[in-house]
Design an enzyme around this catalytic site. Structure first.
Site: not given
Ligand code: DX5
Ligand code: ZN
Length: 224
Positions: A7, A32, A34, A36, A65, A67, A136, A174
């Site tokens: 990540s 990975h 992330d 957000m 990913h 979010m 998660m 994760d």
């Protein structure tokens, strides 16, 4: 096959290409990312422009990913930027089946994510259409949180369902996955291991990744 999805949230953004290269030298095989939005989670990170910037610096698959509250609105932009895998949070998808189809239509591998409070059973109908399920093991929003052991049962249940339903989706985990927790998640059945703070550290990234994978693979000898 056990894989490390490192990540980049925990990396030094000012030297991102070097950070990715170091994790890759240590054996990491998935990047990975992330994403957000400050709404679904109480933090803001990066979006398609970051994916676009990463695309030419690595051949590894980019696992995004999301979010975010409204993933459908961003799926085309991630495809355009060069993402290979996109996972969406079950909790925000009113039409999860449609969203997963949208990812597939954009030639990316679809994944679905469940938060610690979301039961695996909410996914049964869509399991045949996902490439991976992301469990998660922290509440999403921040790196460096403590691993929640409740994820272990969910991983084991997914592995059992996969067998029972004759499917081939992969199981990703994760949050708080580190040298001291990774053996348990691998034993439970996870094979895509997201780790951020356990990997990135000045001058130690490559060796951290190598050691992490060694511990993970030792927990699953038959999969080496
Ligand atoms: C948390 C993110 C994770 C995070 C993991 O919301 O989804 O990918 O970067 O970080 P560590 O490995 O530090 O728990
Ligand atoms: Zn993540």
């Amino acid at each position: 096959m056990i894989e490390l999805a490192f990540s980049i949230l925990a990396s030094d953004f000012a030297h991102l290409a070097d950070e990715v290269a170091a994790a890759e030298r240590g054996g990491g095989t998935i990047v990975h990312v992330d994403v957000m939005d400050g709404h679904f989670v109480p933090n803001i990170t990066f979006g398609p422009p970051m994916v676009k910037a990463l695309r030419p610096v690595t051949k590894l698959p980019l696992d995004c990913h999301l979010m975010v509250e409204n993933p459908d609105a961003f799926i085309p932009a991630f495809a355009e930027a060069g993402a290979n895998m996109v996972s969406v949070q079950q909790e925000v998808c009113r039409h999860l089946h449609r969203t997963l189809q949208l990812i597939e239509q954009h030639k990316m591998k679809p994944g679905v994510v469940i938060n610690p409070a979301t039961p695996v059973d909410t996914l049964i109908e869509v399991l045949p259409m996902v490439h991976y399920v992301l469990v998660m093991s922290v509440n999403p929003g921040f790196g460096g949180q403590k691993f929640l052991p409740l994820a272990l049962e969910k991983i084991a249940y997914l592995a059992a369902l996969r067998k029972e339903m004759g499917l081939g989706f992969r199981i990703e985990v994760d949050g708080g996955v580190a040298h001291d927790t990774v053996a348990r998640v691998v034993e439970a059945g996870a094979d895509m291991l997201v780790a951020g703070s356990a990997i990135f550290s000045p001058k130690k990234t490559e060796q951290n990744a190598r050691k992490f994978l060694k511990v993970a693979r030792a927990a699953a000898p038959e999969q080496n």
